[in-house]
Design a protein around this motif. Structure first.
Motif, PDB file in Angstrom:
ATOM      1  N   ILE A 104     -30.590  17.432  25.797  1.00 29.80           N
ATOM      2  CA  ILE A 104     -29.367  18.082  26.273  1.00 29.80           C
ATOM      3  C   ILE A 104     -28.471  18.415  25.084  1.00 29.80           C
ATOM      4  O   ILE A 104     -27.782  19.444  25.059  1.00 29.80           O
ATOM      5  N   GLY A 105     -28.490  17.560  24.067  1.00 29.53           N
ATOM      6  CA  GLY A 105     -27.735  17.845  22.854  1.00 29.53           C
ATOM      7  C   GLY A 105     -28.126  19.165  22.225  1.00 29.53           C
ATOM      8  O   GLY A 105     -27.274  19.910  21.718  1.00 29.53           O
ATOM      9  N   VAL A 106     -29.418  19.472  22.258  1.00 35.84           N
ATOM     10  CA  VAL A 106     -29.875  20.761  21.721  1.00 35.84           C
ATOM     11  C   VAL A 106     -29.237  21.903  22.515  1.00 35.84           C
ATOM     12  O   VAL A 106     -28.765  22.897  21.940  1.00 35.84           O
ATOM     13  N   ALA A 107     -29.200  21.769  23.839  1.00 37.14           N
ATOM     14  CA  ALA A 107     -28.615  22.822  24.673  1.00 37.14           C
ATOM     15  C   ALA A 107     -27.151  23.048  24.330  1.00 37.14           C
ATOM     16  O   ALA A 107     -26.697  24.192  24.169  1.00 37.14           O
ATOM     17  N   VAL A 108     -26.394  21.966  24.203  1.00 37.02           N
ATOM     18  CA  VAL A 108     -24.963  22.084  23.938  1.00 37.02           C
ATOM     19  C   VAL A 108     -24.721  22.626  22.533  1.00 37.02           C
ATOM     20  O   VAL A 108     -23.862  23.485  22.317  1.00 37.02           O
ATOM     21  N   ALA A 109     -25.489  22.138  21.566  1.00 37.88           N
ATOM     22  CA  ALA A 109     -25.334  22.621  20.194  1.00 37.88           C
ATOM     23  C   ALA A 109     -25.651  24.109  20.103  1.00 37.88           C
ATOM     24  O   ALA A 109     -24.955  24.863  19.420  1.00 37.88           O
ATOM     25  N   GLU A 110     -26.699  24.545  20.790  1.00 41.91           N
ATOM     26  CA  GLU A 110     -27.064  25.963  20.736  1.00 41.91           C
ATOM     27  C   GLU A 110     -25.984  26.825  21.395  1.00 41.91           C
ATOM     28  O   GLU A 110     -25.683  27.924  20.917  1.00 41.91           O
ATOM     29  N   ALA A 111     -25.393  26.335  22.479  1.00 43.25           N
ATOM     30  CA  ALA A 111     -24.294  27.094  23.099  1.00 43.25           C
ATOM     31  C   ALA A 111     -23.121  27.219  22.137  1.00 43.25           C
ATOM     32  O   ALA A 111     -22.505  28.282  22.007  1.00 43.25           O
ATOM     33  N   ALA A 112     -22.809  26.123  21.425  1.00 42.73           N
ATOM     34  CA  ALA A 112     -21.721  26.167  20.442  1.00 42.73           C
ATOM     35  C   ALA A 112     -22.065  27.082  19.280  1.00 42.73           C
ATOM     36  O   ALA A 112     -21.218  27.848  18.798  1.00 42.73           O
ATOM     37  N   ARG A 113     -23.302  27.018  18.836  1.00 46.00           N
ATOM     38  CA  ARG A 113     -23.722  27.866  17.715  1.00 46.00           C
ATOM     39  C   ARG A 113     -23.678  29.347  18.091  1.00 46.00           C
ATOM     40  O   ARG A 113     -23.492  30.207  17.233  1.00 46.00           O
ATOM     41  N   GLY A 114     -23.806  29.627  19.385  1.00 45.20           N
ATOM     42  CA  GLY A 114     -23.693  31.005  19.847  1.00 45.20           C
ATOM     43  C   GLY A 114     -22.303  31.580  19.677  1.00 45.20           C
ATOM     44  O   GLY A 114     -22.119  32.797  19.754  1.00 45.20           O
ATOM     45  N   THR A 115     -21.309  30.712  19.417  1.00 39.29           N
ATOM     46  CA  THR A 115     -19.945  31.181  19.159  1.00 39.29           C
ATOM     47  C   THR A 115     -19.657  31.289  17.660  1.00 39.29           C
ATOM     48  O   THR A 115     -18.520  31.567  17.271  1.00 39.29           O
ATOM     49  N   MET A 200     -13.447  34.107  19.050  1.00 44.47           N
ATOM     50  CA  MET A 200     -12.363  33.763  19.961  1.00 44.47           C
ATOM     51  C   MET A 200     -12.541  34.356  21.352  1.00 44.47           C
ATOM     52  O   MET A 200     -12.119  33.781  22.340  1.00 44.47           O
ATOM     53  N   GLN A 201     -13.207  35.502  21.469  1.00 43.96           N
ATOM     54  CA  GLN A 201     -13.387  36.070  22.795  1.00 43.96           C
ATOM     55  C   GLN A 201     -14.242  35.131  23.647  1.00 43.96           C
ATOM     56  O   GLN A 201     -14.064  35.030  24.867  1.00 43.96           O
ATOM     57  N   THR A 202     -15.150  34.383  22.999  1.00 43.64           N
ATOM     58  CA  THR A 202     -15.965  33.426  23.745  1.00 43.64           C
ATOM     59  C   THR A 202     -15.137  32.240  24.190  1.00 43.64           C
ATOM     60  O   THR A 202     -15.234  31.775  25.324  1.00 43.64           O
ATOM     61  N   VAL A 203     -14.304  31.719  23.300  1.00 41.11           N
ATOM     62  CA  VAL A 203     -13.475  30.570  23.643  1.00 41.11           C
ATOM     63  C   VAL A 203     -12.433  30.964  24.676  1.00 41.11           C
ATOM     64  O   VAL A 203     -12.091  30.190  25.578  1.00 41.11           O
ATOM     65  N   GLN A 204     -11.890  32.183  24.567  1.00 42.09           N
ATOM     66  CA  GLN A 204     -10.884  32.629  25.523  1.00 42.09           C
ATOM     67  C   GLN A 204     -11.462  32.712  26.934  1.00 42.09           C
ATOM     68  O   GLN A 204     -10.774  32.444  27.913  1.00 42.09           O
ATOM     69  N   ASP A 205     -12.726  33.100  27.059  1.00 42.51           N
ATOM     70  CA  ASP A 205     -13.353  33.217  28.373  1.00 42.51           C
ATOM     71  C   ASP A 205     -14.244  32.004  28.595  1.00 42.51           C
ATOM     72  O   ASP A 205     -15.418  32.013  28.260  1.00 42.51           O
TER      73      ASP A 205
END
Length: 305
Positions: A104-115, A200-205
Motif C-alpha cells: 500500500i505504501g507503494v500506491a501512496v508514494a506513487e500517487a504523491a510522486r504523480g504530483t 498545485m492544481q493537484t493539491v487544490q483538487d
C-alpha cells in the motif's frame, strides 16, 4: 482557484476513477474518530459489507497510527481514506498479509510522486520525503529534521476478521498542511504535498488526488490477491523507493532490546532483514519493532505513525 480544503464529494470522486475499477460503495464523512474504526465496526455489524467499501473523512479526531499513536490535522488538509478488503477464502495466503502495508505504501508514494514530489518509503508504514530544501512559500530555510526525512503520509493496515477474511487499509496523506500549521502543532518532522512544492492544481483538487490514490490502492489490491508477476513488480518497486534499505538503522524492540546494523533486504512476508553489527543477520517484523530510526537520531513525525 479551487478551495483545497473544500469538502469532498463521493460521486464526483468515483467518476474520476479509471473505467473498470472494481470498487465498492464510496462515502465521505465530515468529522470522525477514525475511518479504520468506522469501517471495522461496519463490518462487525454487517458481515455482508461489500468488498472494497471506501470511507473518506475530512477530519479525524481520535485516529490511531501504528502502536496506537495519535495524530490530527486541520479539517480538509489531508486525504484521509480507509478501504475494506475482503479476499475470498484461500485467495491470499495468511503469510502475505504482513507485506500489505508495504505494498500500500507503494500506491501512496506513487500517487504523491504523480504530483511532482519525490516521495520515498520508510519501513514499515510511512511515506516520507528525504531532507532537502522545501519548495513551498516561505519554507526555503527550514532546518533539517531530526531523522533525515519528513513524514508525508502514514498507513495503518488492520485485520478485522480471519474467517471470513476482512482487512481495513487506512491512509492519511498530508495535502495542504502548511509549515506554520506543523509548527503550531509541535510537529517537527512532518511535511505535505504543498510544502514540498507539489503541482498545485493537484493539491487544490483533492478529488483528483483522492481518486489517484484510490485507483493505485485498488491496483495494489489486485496484485496482492492475484500474486504472480504483478506482485513481484510491486515488491521490486518498493525496493526502488525504499529510504530504509541500504541505510544503518537502530531497531528498538520490546523489553528494551536494541538492534543496530544495516537494513539489507525484505523477506517474503514484509519483514526487514538487518545485517547486525556483530556479523549476523536478523529479520524483524513491524509487530516486533517499537521504533526504527536512523542510527543518528530519534523522535516523532505526525501524519499516521
Amino acid at each position: 482557484m479551487t478551495d483545497s480544503r473544500a469538502p469532498l464529494d463521493a460521486s464526483s470522486l468515483a467518476a474520476l476513477l479509471p473505467d473498470g475499477s472494481r470498487v465498492g460503495p464510496i462515502s465521505v464523512t465530515g468529522t470522525t474518530g477514525s475511518t479504520n474504526t468506522d469501517l471495522a465496526d461496519a463490518f462487525r455489524a454487517d458481515p455482508g459489507t461489500a468488498d472494497r467499501t471506501v470511507l473518506l473523512a475530512e477530519e479525524q479526531v481520535t485516529a490511531r497510527g501504528r502502536l496506537g499513536r495519535r495524530w490530527s490535522a486541520p479539517a480538509g488538509a489531508q486525504v484521509i481514506m480507509s478501504v475494506l478488503l475482503r479476499p475470498s477464502a484461500g485467495e491470499v495466503p495468511p503469510a502475505r498479509l504482513g507485506e500489505l502495508p508495504l505494498l500500500i505504501g507503494v500506491a501512496v508514494a506513487e500517487a504523491a510522486r504523480g504530483t511532482g514530489v519525490d516521495a520515498r518509503l520508510k519501513w514499515p508504514n510511512d511515506v516520507v520525503v528525504l531532507d532537502g530544501p522545501a519548495h513551498g512559500p516561505g519554507d526555503d530555510a527550514r532546518p533539517a529534521s531530526p531523522y533525515g526525512y519528513r513524514k508525508l503520509a502514514g498507513i495503518l493496515v488492520e485485520a478485522v476478521s480471519l474467517d471470513p477474511a476482512a482487512v481495513v487499509v487506512g491512509v492519511g496523506l498530508n495535502a495542504s498542511i502548511t509549515a506554520e500549521e506543523f509548527a503550531r502543532a509541535g510537529v517537527e518532522a512532518g511535511t505535505s504535498l504543498a510544502v514540498e512544492g507539489a503541482t498545485m492544481q493537484t493539491v487544490q483538487d483533492r478529488r483528483a488526488l483522492a481518486a489517484a490514490e484510490l485507483s493505485r490502492i485498488l491496483e495494489v489490491d489486485r496484485a496482492w490477491r492475484d500474486g504472480g508477476e504483478a506482485l513481484e513488480r510491486l515488491r521490486h518497486r518498493y525496493r526502488e523507493l525504499s529510504a530504509t534499505l541500504g541505510t544503518r538503522v537502530r531497531a528498538e524492540l520490546p523489553g528494551g532490546e536494541r538492534l543496530t546494523g544495516t537494513a539489507v533486504d525484505l523477506d517474503g512476508q514484509g519483514g526487514l532483514v538487518v545485517a547486525t553489527d556483530d556479523g549476523g543477520r536478523r529479520t524483524v517484523t513491524a509487530g516486533d519493532v517499537v521504533h526504527l530510526r536512523p542510527v543518528s537520531g530519534a523522535g516523532s513525525t505526525g501524519a499516521k505513525d
